[in-house]
Design a protein around this motif. Structure first.
Motif, PDB file in Angstrom:
ATOM      1  N   THR A 126     -46.382  -7.578 -68.326  1.00 26.26           N
ATOM      2  CA  THR A 126     -46.815  -6.693 -68.175  1.00 26.26           C
ATOM      3  C   THR A 126     -46.651  -5.718 -68.805  1.00 26.26           C
ATOM      4  OG1 THR A 126     -45.631  -7.047 -66.136  1.00 26.26           O
ATOM      5  CG2 THR A 126     -45.484  -4.451 -66.760  1.00 26.26           C
TER       6      THR A 126
ATOM      7  N   ALA B 285     -49.015  -5.751 -71.061  1.00 29.98           N
ATOM      8  CA  ALA B 285     -50.658  -5.165 -70.703  1.00 29.98           C
ATOM      9  C   ALA B 285     -49.810  -3.533 -71.739  1.00 29.98           C
ATOM     10  CB  ALA B 285     -50.370  -5.588 -69.287  1.00 29.98           C
TER      11      ALA B 285
ATOM     12  N   PHE C 130     -51.836  -1.384 -72.847  1.00 32.54           N
ATOM     13  CA  PHE C 130     -52.526  -0.124 -72.572  1.00 32.54           C
ATOM     14  C   PHE C 130     -52.121   1.443 -73.796  1.00 32.54           C
ATOM     15  CE2 PHE C 130     -53.599   3.127 -68.822  1.00 32.54           C
ATOM     16  CZ  PHE C 130     -53.079   3.966 -69.665  1.00 32.54           C
TER      17      PHE C 130
ATOM     18  N   ILE D  52     -57.827  -1.420 -69.143  1.00 34.14           N
ATOM     19  CA  ILE D  52     -57.211  -0.385 -68.220  1.00 34.14           C
ATOM     20  C   ILE D  52     -57.700   0.490 -69.211  1.00 34.14           C
ATOM     21  CG2 ILE D  52     -55.801   0.152 -66.629  1.00 34.14           C
ATOM     22  CD1 ILE D  52     -54.549  -2.123 -66.151  1.00 34.14           C
ATOM     23  N   LYS D  53     -57.034   0.649 -69.872  1.00 33.31           N
ATOM     24  CA  LYS D  53     -56.895   1.993 -71.072  1.00 33.31           C
ATOM     25  C   LYS D  53     -58.622   2.710 -71.118  1.00 33.31           C
ATOM     26  CE  LYS D  53     -56.049   3.162 -75.538  1.00 33.31           C
ATOM     27  NZ  LYS D  53     -56.824   2.904 -77.086  1.00 33.31           N
TER      28      LYS D  53
ATOM     29  N   TYR E 281     -59.632   3.529 -68.066  1.00 32.98           N
ATOM     30  CA  TYR E 281     -58.544   4.909 -67.649  1.00 32.98           C
ATOM     31  C   TYR E 281     -59.374   6.045 -68.198  1.00 32.98           C
ATOM     32  CZ  TYR E 281     -55.026   8.027 -67.952  1.00 32.98           C
ATOM     33  OH  TYR E 281     -54.272   9.521 -67.770  1.00 32.98           O
TER      34      TYR E 281
ATOM     35  N   TRP F 144     -65.297   3.300 -61.058  1.00 36.75           N
ATOM     36  CA  TRP F 144     -63.943   2.837 -61.302  1.00 36.75           C
ATOM     37  C   TRP F 144     -64.360   1.174 -61.798  1.00 36.75           C
ATOM     38  CZ3 TRP F 144     -61.401   3.198 -55.870  1.00 36.75           C
ATOM     39  CH2 TRP F 144     -61.183   3.809 -55.348  1.00 36.75           C
TER      40      TRP F 144
ATOM     41  N   THR G  22     -61.488  -0.205 -64.720  1.00 39.61           N
ATOM     42  CA  THR G  22     -60.720  -0.584 -64.466  1.00 39.61           C
ATOM     43  C   THR G  22     -59.993  -1.190 -62.942  1.00 39.61           C
ATOM     44  OG1 THR G  22     -61.046   2.382 -64.885  1.00 39.61           O
ATOM     45  CG2 THR G  22     -58.824   1.165 -63.884  1.00 39.61           C
ATOM     46  N   ILE G  23     -60.393  -1.301 -62.762  1.00 38.25           N
ATOM     47  CA  ILE G  23     -60.140  -2.308 -61.243  1.00 38.25           C
ATOM     48  C   ILE G  23     -60.198  -3.362 -61.639  1.00 38.25           C
ATOM     49  CG2 ILE G  23     -60.963  -3.366 -58.742  1.00 38.25           C
ATOM     50  CD1 ILE G  23     -60.684  -0.783 -58.013  1.00 38.25           C
TER      51      ILE G  23
ATOM     52  N   ALA H 114     -57.208  -3.696 -63.940  1.00 37.13           N
ATOM     53  CA  ALA H 114     -55.826  -4.149 -62.679  1.00 37.13           C
ATOM     54  C   ALA H 114     -55.564  -4.795 -62.017  1.00 37.13           C
ATOM     55  CB  ALA H 114     -55.666  -2.569 -62.275  1.00 37.13           C
ATOM     56  N   VAL H 115     -56.508  -5.449 -61.018  1.00 38.55           N
ATOM     57  CA  VAL H 115     -56.157  -5.866 -59.708  1.00 38.55           C
ATOM     58  C   VAL H 115     -55.613  -7.430 -60.619  1.00 38.55           C
ATOM     59  CG1 VAL H 115     -57.447  -7.616 -57.772  1.00 38.55           C
ATOM     60  CG2 VAL H 115     -57.734  -4.935 -58.065  1.00 38.55           C
TER      61      VAL H 115
ATOM     62  N   LEU I 272     -54.733  -7.784 -63.072  1.00 37.98           N
ATOM     63  CA  LEU I 272     -52.447  -8.035 -63.565  1.00 37.98           C
ATOM     64  C   LEU I 272     -52.127  -7.780 -62.482  1.00 37.98           C
ATOM     65  CD1 LEU I 272     -51.287  -7.221 -66.426  1.00 37.98           C
ATOM     66  CD2 LEU I 272     -51.978  -5.124 -66.057  1.00 37.98           C
ATOM     67  N   ALA I 273     -52.248  -7.251 -62.168  1.00 41.75           N
ATOM     68  CA  ALA I 273     -51.559  -7.137 -59.957  1.00 41.75           C
ATOM     69  C   ALA I 273     -50.966  -8.301 -59.417  1.00 41.75           C
ATOM     70  CB  ALA I 273     -52.015  -6.262 -59.382  1.00 41.75           C
TER      71      ALA I 273
ATOM     72  N   THR J 126     -49.318 -10.699 -62.274  1.00 41.65           N
ATOM     73  CA  THR J 126     -47.561 -10.771 -62.070  1.00 41.65           C
ATOM     74  C   THR J 126     -47.553 -11.300 -60.570  1.00 41.65           C
ATOM     75  OG1 THR J 126     -48.404  -8.449 -62.023  1.00 41.65           O
ATOM     76  CG2 THR J 126     -47.471  -8.692 -63.548  1.00 41.65           C
TER      77      THR J 126
END
Lengths: 330, 281, 327
Positions: B210, B213, B217, B233-234, B237, B244, B247-248, B251-252, B254-255, B258
């Protein structure tokens, strides 16, 4: 106040291995102002009886039968919601471990107030405070005004147990259940706490179910005794009668196990001083047929496996009963 | 080897641990095989920008027409490599400092503890930002900076373990028998300290991911053309209004990374020693 | 309800904690000074950035005492910082302290709002889950809370921005809002505060649930039940009060994270605040501003930890006991 009686209490536990019948058809009674000592070894079900009475059984436990008679009122113990209204009003309980009985972040005053607001909601703040102070001095706690503001960790074990008794005092119950209240305390404190419990009985005339594994305490403080083994009641009667003439072999064995100060010493000691009952409690999922105690009994005969022993009168006391078909045989 | 298997099967039986194990394995496969199986992540193709997912571009393309699947895979690779390196380095440094503090005592102990306290006095990302601002960006700097952030945690635990061991009778016995301090450390302290530290390490991996990242970012972490999930992601963004997808995907990922490593770490901790289940973060 | 009756013990406790906090703060400032020393290259050039003129350099050297010994420089650095003299901004000429004090309230508002949201919702959800463990609600909460906790705050912020601002146009996209209009400011606060709180809500709910379930199996709870206290009162009054103690301790540990995440949230939502200040300082190579911003975040962090320690002592009367014995 005219006493408390339990009739036909049975409690089942649902476990992964099956249904465990922890308590089977237990009858207990204590007249007003009388103390009934409920004895038994660990696993005999005596604490379960207390929890069933209060409706505090664990989620996997159920009372499958039983009624409670408090004075002129009868309650169905299979419906814990029915007895919920009695808690803190007509029934009260003292628990075993004084160090865990009080919430550490609440003051003594908070604990006592909780009982008072439920029992006597009409009291004003000043009156509540006075009642709390009175109850604390009644149980022998010094400087009660100071103690009110204190927190449980500032009190010793014996004092905390006195607070528990004070709470029971404020509730003015018909029936007090004391679940091994002195087991966690040392001998001198034990005597003091027992004195307070008797004091409570004197003050409000409640019936007391006193659960313990110590026959010594029963002999000293109780009027009546009930002996439990593996979930069943095997003998009951007045302490005098049972001590003088125990009807059930288990009771006899328990009495023989008690160590007394004038027992023989030296080489003979091992034989007579420390007696044990050989064997273990029966498998709760698979109890023996007939008499539950026969696997450890020293006088068991063939019939004991066939017949479930009914209560048999023992001695001259009309209320003294033992569930053994060989009462009188040594 | 046997106990590793026992621990793994314990984790598998735990429902959340199972999810964690699955996610971690999936991300690992993605990070290792992804770059191999996909196209060049840096290949720019302006005419193909902002495409939605298709067979050729499973996660679409970004603002420069680069394949997002390849870039996300590369980004996951960076995330995993960096987090493993950082955790290993801070574990090593922390344990050395902690054992030193616990063994030496006195002034050395207080000095080292003070260092830990000072580093912990800074909110993590703030300190990282400051250090990167001063010493510049770059892979090496990034590793150094993030490692420093985690040294106090490992150090404190190592120190606590050493202190509790130090007062055990068997250590006194060894000393009386003449065992030099160095051997004492190697033979007794280190092995006992490593166990809980490894569990702590596994629980810190998602935190490192995190933070890395986050730094990327902000543009303070991994630099282009290297990709990190954060920098992806940056990049996305800025162009959120147009598409989208850039980013998506990251981001997904990364989520999930983690989430998976957190669940896995917790299950590992529970499997290794349920007593560690406390109120820590 | 609060353990306020141990006056001498509490005073000593406060004094001790305050001293420790100040010491840590001093140490942090010195640390800042030290790491600056290790920056490769000409110190003035680096710190003043590409705008360094000879005049500025001279003034800088004089202020920092660059011609004096290192310990003297350190002392100068710390005493300047303590007096609030953080230098003047090269670009605007304003005192940096003023810039920081302008930005700080925004960040504090954000932090306060998200704390409020996360504590309220976290406790509420945790209580509900503990009241009926194993129920459908409990399971849903369990799963979603894990998802909330592990997703990094800035990812949550981006998603919220995407969904609620860009797609649905429900809430403003960026900025802090018109300073004169509290309602507008509130509208601009919603999404950032939500982004910051989501992780915390999940975490606190889980923590409260676990603490409550453990507490509910303890004997003092049985005691209360034996006296007929309603289950609702037991959970929400007796058990919760006890569960708050570890919760406060844990929040202390997590404040640093919250501050760090606040930086991201401010940047993503382009809100004015310390985070944006530090970040733009970094981008513009305006290092004195960065330094000042970092100092203030440390100050906030140390104060917050101090506050949490105090709160912890007030909530848990058992802490007072060790104080009384020590005092």
């Amino acid at each position: 106040m005219s006493g408390a009686a339990i009739k036909g209490l049975s409690v089942d536990f649902a476990t992964r291995a099956g249904i465990h019948q922890a308590v089977r058809h237990v009858d207990l009674a204590a007249g007003p102002g009388r103390i009934l000592g409920l004895v038994g070894e660990s696993g005999s079900g005596k604490s379960t009886v207390a929890l069933a009475l209060m409706g505090l059984l664990a989620a996997n436990a159920r009372a499958t039968a039983g009624t409670l008679q408090l004075g002129a009122d009868r309650y169905d113990l299979t419906k814990p919601h029915a007895t919920a209204v009695l808690r803190g009003r007509r029934m009260a309980m003292i628990f075993q471990d004084p160090f865990a009985s009080l919430n550490p972040v609440f003051s003594i005053r908070a604990h006592l107030n909780e009982v008072l607001t439920r029992r006597a909601p009409e009291l004003q703040r000043e009156e509540r405070r006075k009642a709390a102070i009175d109850s604390l001095s009644s149980v022998g706690i010094d400087r009660p005004e100071l103690r009110l503001a204190q927190y449980p960790h500032e009190l010793s074990g014996g004092m905390r147990q006195r607070v528990a008794i004070a709470m029971a005092l404020l509730a003015r119950p018909n029936l007090l259940i004391a679940d091994e209240p002195t087991t966690a305390l040392d001998a001198t404190v034990e005597a003091q706490v027992m004195a307070e419990i008797c004091g409570l009985r004197d003050r409000i005339g409640c019936s007391i179910f006193f659960i313990t594994h110590s026959l010594g305490l029963v002999a000293q403080y109780c009027d009546d005794i009930a002996v439990m083994y593996a979930g069943e009641l095997v003998e009951r009667g007045s302490v005098k009668s049972v001590a003088a003439d125990p009807g059930h072999p288990y009771t006899r064995a328990l009495l023989a196990c008690e160590v007394t100060i004038d027992a023989p010493r030296g080489a003979d000691a091992r034989k007579t001083r420390f007696r044990m009952i050989p064997g273990d409690l029966p498998d709760p999922m698979n109890p023996p047929s007939g008499c539950i105690y026969r696997t450890r009994c020293d006088i068991a005969i063939e019939d004991c496996a066939r017949i479930v022993p009914p209560p048999v009168e023992v001695g001259t006391d009309p209320l003294h009963r033992a569930r053994c078909i060989r009462v009188g045989v040594r | 080897m046997e106990s590793v298997w026992a621990i793994l099967s314990n984790i598998w039986r735990n429902p959340s641990g199972r999810i964690g194990l699955v996610l971690v394995t999936a991300i690992l496969l993605f990070a290792v095989l992804g770059p191999v199986l996909s196209v060049d992540p840096n290949k720019i193709a302006i005419p193909d920008r902002f495409q939605t997912p298709s067979i050729t571009h499973p996660l679409g393309t970004d603002n420069l027409g680069r394949d997002l699947f390849a870039r996300t895979a590369k980004g996951s690779q960076s995330a995993l490599i960096i987090s493993l390196l950082v955790v290993a380095a801070s574990l090593l440094a922390g344990s050395i400092l902690g054992i030193l503090a616990g063994t030496a005592g006195g002034f050395v102990d207080r000095g080292i503890t003070a260092i830990f306290d000072i580093i912990s006095a800074y909110p993590a990302v703030i300190l990282a930002m400051g250090l990167v601002a001063l010493y510049g960006t770059g892979f090496g700097n990034l590793l150094f900076v993030v490692t420093i952030l985690f040294i106090p945690q490992f150090g404190r635990m190592a120190r606590a373990q050493t202190l509790s061991l130090r007062h055990q009778p068997f250590i006194d016995a060894e000393r009386i028998l003449g065992l030099p301090t160095r051997k004492l450390i190697l033979r007794h302290f280190m092995p006992n300290v490593l166990g809980p530290l490894i569990v702590l390490a596994s629980m810190n991996i998602p935190v490192v991911i995190t933070i890395e990242a986050g730094l990327s970012f902000l543009g303070l972490g991994v630099q282009p053309p290297q990709a990190s999930l954060g920098s992806l992601i940056k990049d996305g963004y800025i162009y959120l209004n147009q598409s989208w997808w850039p980013t998506i995907g990251s981001a997904v990922t990364l989520a999930l990374a983690t989430l998976g490593s957190t669940l896995f770490g917790e299950a590992l901790r529970d499997a290794a020693d349920p007593k560690l289940k406390g109120h820590g973060r | 309800m609060l353990a306020l009756d141990m006056s001498t013990g509490l005073a000593t406790f406060i004094a001790q904690r305050l001293a420790a906090a100040l010491l840590t703060l001093a140490g942090a400032i010195v640390f800042l000074f030290i790491i600056i020393q290790f920056v490769p290259g000409d110190l003035a050039g680096i710190l003043l950035g590409p705008r360094a003129t000879p005049a500025l350099r001279a003034e800088f050297a004089q202020r920092m005492g660059l011609d004096r010994s290192v310990p003297e420089q350190a002392w100068l650095f710390v005493s300047n910082a303590v007096r609030g003299d953080l230098g003047n901004d090269i670009i605007s000429g304003r005192a940096i302290l003023d810039m920081v004090l302008d930005a700080l309230p925004n960040t504090l508002q954000l932090a306060a709002a998200s704390l409020l949201i996360s504590v309220t919702l976290g406790i509420l959800l945790g209580c509900i889950a503990a009241f009926k463990p194993g129920s459908l609600l409990d399971t849903i909460l369990g799963v979603t809370s894990v998802a909330f906790i592990t997703t990094p705050a800035f990812v949550v912020a981006i998603f919220l921005l995407l969904i609620f601002s860009i797609e649905l146009h429900w809430l403003p996209v960026t900025g802090g809002g018109d300073p004169g209009d509290p309602l507008d400011r509130l509208a601009h606060l919603v999404l950032p505060a939500a982004a910051l709180s989501i992780g915390w809500i999940g975490y606190l709910a889980r923590l409260i649930r676990a603490s409550l379930l453990e507490i509910l199996s303890e004997q003092h709870v049985r005691m209360m039940r034996a006296y007929g206290v309603s289950e609702l009162r037991i959970v929400c009054h007796f058990a919760l009060r006890l569960a708050l103690v570890p919760m406060v301790a844990v929040m202390g540990l997590g404040i640093g994270d919250m501050i760090s995440n606040a930086v991201f949230v401010e940047i993503i939502f382009a809100r004015p605040g310390i985070g944006t200040l530090i970040y733009s300082g970094i981008l513009n190579r305006n290092y004195p501003v960065v330094q000042a911003g970092i100092l203030f975040t440390v100050l906030t962090y140390v104060s917050a930890n101090l506050f949490v320690d105090m709160l912890n002592a007030l909530l848990d009367p058992r802490i007072a006991r060790s104080l009384k014995q020590a005092a």
